[in-house]
Design a protein around this motif. Structure first.
Motif, PDB file in Angstrom:
ATOM      1  N   GLU B 125       0.851  -1.228  -0.039  1.00 13.91           N
ATOM      2  CA  GLU B 125      -0.098  -0.002  -0.123  1.00 13.91           C
ATOM      3  C   GLU B 125       1.034   1.442   0.148  1.00 13.91           C
ATOM      4  O   GLU B 125       0.385   2.229  -0.307  1.00 13.91           O
ATOM      5  N   LYS B 126       2.024   1.266   0.426  1.00 16.19           N
ATOM      6  CA  LYS B 126       2.955   2.209   0.540  1.00 16.19           C
ATOM      7  C   LYS B 126       2.443   3.063   1.422  1.00 16.19           C
ATOM      8  O   LYS B 126       2.403   4.619   1.489  1.00 16.19           O
ATOM      9  N   GLN B 127       1.933   2.817   2.546  1.00 16.64           N
ATOM     10  CA  GLN B 127       1.275   3.513   3.353  1.00 16.64           C
ATOM     11  C   GLN B 127       1.077   2.736   4.853  1.00 16.64           C
ATOM     12  O   GLN B 127       0.991   1.531   4.713  1.00 16.64           O
ATOM     13  N   THR B 129      -1.128   2.245   8.469  1.00 18.69           N
ATOM     14  CA  THR B 129      -2.167   2.798   9.393  1.00 18.69           C
ATOM     15  C   THR B 129      -1.970   2.346  10.728  1.00 18.69           C
ATOM     16  O   THR B 129      -2.030   1.103  11.001  1.00 18.69           O
ATOM     17  N   THR B 134      -3.431   7.211   9.110  1.00 19.35           N
ATOM     18  CA  THR B 134      -2.779   6.569   8.024  1.00 19.35           C
ATOM     19  C   THR B 134      -1.645   7.539   7.767  1.00 19.35           C
ATOM     20  O   THR B 134      -1.788   8.836   7.640  1.00 19.35           O
ATOM     21  N   TYR B 135      -0.315   6.964   7.710  1.00 20.70           N
ATOM     22  CA  TYR B 135       0.742   7.658   7.425  1.00 20.70           C
ATOM     23  C   TYR B 135       1.491   7.180   6.037  1.00 20.70           C
ATOM     24  O   TYR B 135       1.579   5.986   5.839  1.00 20.70           O
ATOM     25  N   LYS B 136       1.539   8.143   5.025  1.00 18.03           N
ATOM     26  CA  LYS B 136       2.084   7.916   3.806  1.00 18.03           C
ATOM     27  C   LYS B 136       3.958   7.618   4.150  1.00 18.03           C
ATOM     28  O   LYS B 136       4.376   8.068   4.990  1.00 18.03           O
ATOM     29  N   LEU B 137       4.231   6.438   3.450  1.00 18.54           N
ATOM     30  CA  LEU B 137       5.474   6.187   3.567  1.00 18.54           C
ATOM     31  C   LEU B 137       6.356   6.970   2.548  1.00 18.54           C
ATOM     32  O   LEU B 137       5.641   7.596   1.436  1.00 18.54           O
ATOM     33  N   LYS B 139       8.584   8.360  -0.476  1.00 13.22           N
ATOM     34  CA  LYS B 139       8.770   8.063  -1.840  1.00 13.22           C
ATOM     35  C   LYS B 139      10.428   8.496  -2.457  1.00 13.22           C
ATOM     36  O   LYS B 139      10.656   9.554  -2.052  1.00 13.22           O
TER      37      LYS B 139
END
Lengths: 634, 309
Positions: B125-127, B129, B134-137, B139
């Motif tokens: 998901e590249k994130q 929770t 929810t935290y974005k990873l 890039k």
């Protein structure tokens, strides 16, 4: 800019529509309606660019249609159901989402439709359809190859014009071939336009109206009116054969017409002659056969009391039938309507009446002999400067003293009727020419003839008042080279007609059944097959030629290059496996020189091939030279 | 499109100094990295996995995180967790090692399935929770997981369905004799490795990834990929063929491979040469054939498919 895709689609619609137009006259209205709605629906589908009905479902429908055909088709009605089925298949094709092969199928079916229509009739429209289909299909196929390479390809107007020019050259190049095919192609004897002016032909030929003084000049037409096959063993003098067409009984002074008579003539058959007749279109309804015809084997034929046979409709296409006649038989009739057969036109010239009175003999027979011999001895046969005017019989008898068979027969009939003798006029042909090559007889239009039948003691007896007819018409035949060549060509045509045109299975079967051991021995049949064999072979060879041509043309530059490269490398001892990529393959080549050169080609080719770029002729040649270069070692 | 892969060549050259005899592994790792995928390395310990991961992180100027998987590793040890801050009287999120651009997960098969799945989910998901948040990873995000091939007690082999999440599975293997001699003579270069200057920065990496996406993929190649997929799906040897994610991975890696080779279009070799790393771990053998060589049997099926030209 013109999008190739749009042009291909529009051309395909047009081609399909022309195919439809070619058969429109013959297929049922329902089929036409279904086809048209499918076509319109197809256009709608194409515009939306999606598959509305799954292909598998359409294929199932197509299959059902074809199976349905097998139930509908009968031996007597073969062509129309096939055309109707083809039409439906074409319609279904339009609804499908179109790939390369679907377009090709559309073109093929359209051509089939046109070809099928030719089996039913050929008229001027065929030529238009043919020319249009020829050019548009070639153009469409060429554009299609572009389209299949790049679906979004667009052309400049100039480029497009160039393509059209180039593609129209292909059909033109095919013209020499067409000339060759012309021998084999079905065609009518009559000029295509002739049906528009059937009424007053100034030509010799059979007609159901004998009109005097209408034209002053009659052309002799060599064209074949009918072809007749009979058993050679029959003792028949071809020059003396009378072919009965129509009986005319009402004379108005200028014209002979046919009025219905309630009469029951009969014939005692002694020497039946079976004929297999191919009749060219006459535009009339009457069916001809040797006098006296007792039976015509053809569906839709009706016999009148005076041995005249009528077809259910006017004959606008070549028909084939068999007939049984008795040449020596005499038509008998116990009771006739004397009033009709002695009918006279109004205002007969006094001199004619006087002549009739002068020629009266002791009995009917004597009178007839007097009249016939008077006409034969005192008048000359001609086809030029024919008597004309309001009273052509008078002019013939007392002014011009020359005329054609119509004048002789009319005069004889009039003179006899003035003596209260029942007479009727018969129009048909007299004489036929034997074609050795094809073993059949030809009756040209110029053999058209008119004679009379006189009622004597309960019998209708034939008299021919025309003098030296056979010497004048038949004896004039030239035996030169051109005549021989014509006969050869006609024999070829006869074989073709016999095998293809009007291939009415029922007729053929019934003929076989009835004539087994009578007319056609097995040997003859074999001969027929042999006659036909060369054409089959020729068409197979032609077909293969066309197939190869198309195949080569349709193989793209890319495919050709890859094949060429693989072949070349194989020659050099490196066989590429089919799971091997070009670069992968090239890298395993041990010879540095070859590898380097191969790599030059591979790199450049890959750059084009895997970027889906179009290879044009120049690039093709360049790449080809790279391949050819690989050869050189050191 | 002009292929500007000089920097990539430079990266390969630079890192090769630290990974003697492992150039192929390095190339495959970089292909995975630029294809936006994750890498699974199945190898014995001590063969240079860490060097590889650190090298990639350093040379692209990206942050590096490391997770040493053990059986008592908890999901929150990877993802991070919220801790109550007395001063602010609020829960504060403390990101775990996964919030790095390049993450090395060592011996992933030692972690419990729960932890494994938390990690794999983050990869997909590249994130992350956590507690409804929810935290974005970051890039780019690149995971290198390693797994010990020798069967041992106390390991939890990755479920086959999860293997699919790795774009490639490779093994580094022992170096050649000469390469190892060089290593022994030169001594450990770990110190130097940490000091190398980045050749690319984060934005350039993303830019390159976008460029790679533009590499032309002909319909002919698509057909070839579909042929491969169909072969694995129809073969009697396999109980499960290539997934859609699998075919997508073929496309992505092929494009990157083409880019690495200076082409702006894919050729069949791009796909074929990567088949051992992209396909083998995604295909499940039928029970009957479990004792045969997995790799060989898969490759025998997929490598024999005719190429388009």
């Amino acid at each position: 800019m013109i999008k190739v895709k749009n042009v291909v689609y529009v051309l395909s619609y047009l081609i399909g529509f022309i195919g439809f137009l070619a058969v429109f006259r013959f297929v049922g209205g329902l089929y036409s309606a279904v086809f048209l709605s499918l076509l319109i629906f197809g256009i709608f589908v194409d515009r939306n660019e999606r598959e509305v009905i799954p292909r598998i479902f359409l294929n199932l429908i197509s299959l059902t249609v074809v199976i349905f055909l097998f139930f509908r088709v009968s031996e007597e009605d073969l062509v129309v159901p096939v055309l109707e089925t083809l039409l439906l298949l074409l319609g279904i094709k339009f609804v499908e989402k179109k790939e390369f092969r679907d377009f090709m199928q559309i073109y093929t079916i359209s051509v089939f439709l046109l070809a099928g229509s030719a089996l039913l009739t050929i008229d001027i429209s065929f030529m238009f359809f043919f020319i249009f289909l020829f050019f548009s299909t070639v153009l469409a196929i060429i554009l299609l190859t572009y389209y299949s390479q790049d679906r979004d390809l667009s052309f400049d107007k100039d480029v497009f014009k160039k393509i059209i020019k180039g593609s129209s050259a292909i059909p033109l190049m095919a013209v020499p071939f067409t000339a060759l095919l012309f021998v084999v192609l079905p065609r009518t004897e009559q000029p295509v336009f002739s049906f528009f002016n059937l009424g007053s032909q100034g030509k010799t030929g059979f007609s159901d109206i004998v009109e005097l003084g209408d034209v002053s000049h009659i052309q002799e037409v060599e064209t074949v009116a009918m072809r007749i096959k009979i058993n050679r063993k029959m003792d028949i003098n071809p020059e003396n054969v009378y072919i009965r067409g129509v009986v005319l009984n009402f004379f108005d002074g200028k014209r002979w017409l046919r009025k219905n008579v309630d009469e029951n003539d009969y014939v005692e058959i002694k020497n039946p002659v079976l004929q297999e007749i191919i009749l060219e279109p006459t535009g009339r309804r009457y069916i001809l056969a040797f006098d006296t015809p007792v039976k015509i084997n053809l569906r839709g034929v009706q016999k009148d009391g005076d041995y005249v046979y009528r077809y259910r409709k006017n004959i606008y296409s070549r028909i084939k039938y068999t007939a049984i006649s008795d040449i020596k038989a005499v038509i008998k009739s116990d009771q006739i309507n004397r009033r009709i057969y002695t009918q006279l036109p109004k205002d007969i010239h006094q001199e004619v009446r006087n002549l009739a009175h002068k020629l009266k003999g002791d009995n009917t027979k004597k009178t007839v002999d007097n009249v016939i011999s008077h006409l034969r001895n005192s008048y000359r046969y001609t086809l030029t400067n024919l008597p004309a005017g309001d009273d052509p019989v008078y002019r013939f008898l007392f002014v011009d003293k020359k005329g054609n068979c119509e004048y002789f027969a009319s005069s004889a009939a009039l003179l006899l009727r003035l003596n209260k003798i029942p007479v009727r006029l018969v129009a048909g042909y007299r004489g036929m020419r034997y074609n050795e090559i094809g073993d059949y007889y030809i009756v040209p239009y110029k053999y058209a003839h008119t004679w009379i039948e006189v009622y004597i003691n309960g019998e209708w007896i034939r008299f021919d008042p025309t003098p030296s007819y056979s010497a004048y018409v038949i004896g004039k035949e030239k035996g030169g080279l051109s005549e021989k060549i014509r006969l050869i060509f006609d024999a070829v045509e006869y074989a073709y007609i016999n095998s293809i045109i009007n291939y009415d299975i029922k007729n053929q079967l019934s003929l076989l059944r009835k004539t087994e051991g009578f007319v056609f021995s097995f040997g003859k049949d074999l001969k027929k097959v042999k006659e036909f064999l060369p054409y089959v072979l020729v068409s197979i060879v032609l077909g293969m030629f066309v197939f190869l041509f198309v195949k080569i043309r349709l193989e793209s530059y890319e495919e050709r290059l890859i094949k060429r490269f693989n072949k070349k490398m194989e020659k050099l001892g490196y066989k590429r496996k089919e799971n091997e990529g070009l670069e992968e393959f090239t890298k395993r080549i041990r010879d540095d020189e070859i590898r380097k050169k191969a790599l030059i080609f591979v790199k450049e080719f890959e750059g084009v091939y895997y970027t889906d770029k179009k290879i044009d002729k120049n690039l093709y040649k360049e790449l080809l030279s790279h391949i050819d270069n690989i050869n050189i070692k050191g | 499109m002009e292929v500007k892969n000089e920097k990539i060549k430079k990266i390969l050259r630079t890192l090769s100094q630290f990974l003697q005899g492992k150039e192929e592994a390095l190339r495959l790792s970089l292909i995975t990295f630029f294809s936006n995928g994750h890498l699974l390395i199945e190898d014995l310990p001590g063969l240079g996995k860490t060097t590889l991961a650190v090298g990639i992180a350093k040379i692209t100027g990206l942050s590096f995180g490391r997770v040493q998987a053990t059986s008592d590793l908890l999901p929150t040890d990877i993802t991070g967790l919220s801790i109550y801050n007395k001063q602010t009287e609020k829960f504060e999120f403390h990101p775990g090692p996964i919030f790095n651009n390049v993450v090395l997960v060592d011996e992933i098969n030692r972690a419990t399935p729960k932890t494994q799945s938390a990690l794999l989910e983050a990869m997909g998901e590249k994130q992350v929770t956590i507690e409804g948040q929810t935290y974005k990873l970051p890039k780019p995000f690149f995971v290198i997981a390693t797994q010990n091939p020798v069967e041992q007690y106390g390991t939890f082999p990755l479920p086959e369905s999860q293997m699919d999440r790795f774009m490639m599975k490779i093994s580094i293997g022992y170096p050649s004799r000469e390469a190892e001699r060089e290593i022994l003579k030169g001594g450990s270069k770990r110190e130097q490795l940490y000091k190398i200057q980045p050749i690319m920065d984060k934005d350039q990496v993303i830019e390159t990834q976008k460029e790679i996406d533009q590499v032309y993929l002909s319909d002919k190649i698509v057909e070839y990929i579909l042929d491969i997929a169909e072969a694995t799906r129809r073969s009697k040897y396999f109980s499960a063929g290539l997934s859609i994610r699998g075919t997508l991975a073929l496309v992505k890696t092929a494009k990157t491979s083409a880019y690495f080779n200076g082409r702006d279009y894919v050729i069949p070799e791009d796909i074929k040469s990567l088949l051992p790393y992209t396909v083998v771990h995604r295909v499940l053998l039928h029970e009957v054939y479990e004792n045969t060589d997995h790799r060989e049997i898969v490759l025998s099926v997929v490598e024999n498919i005719p190429v388009p030209a």
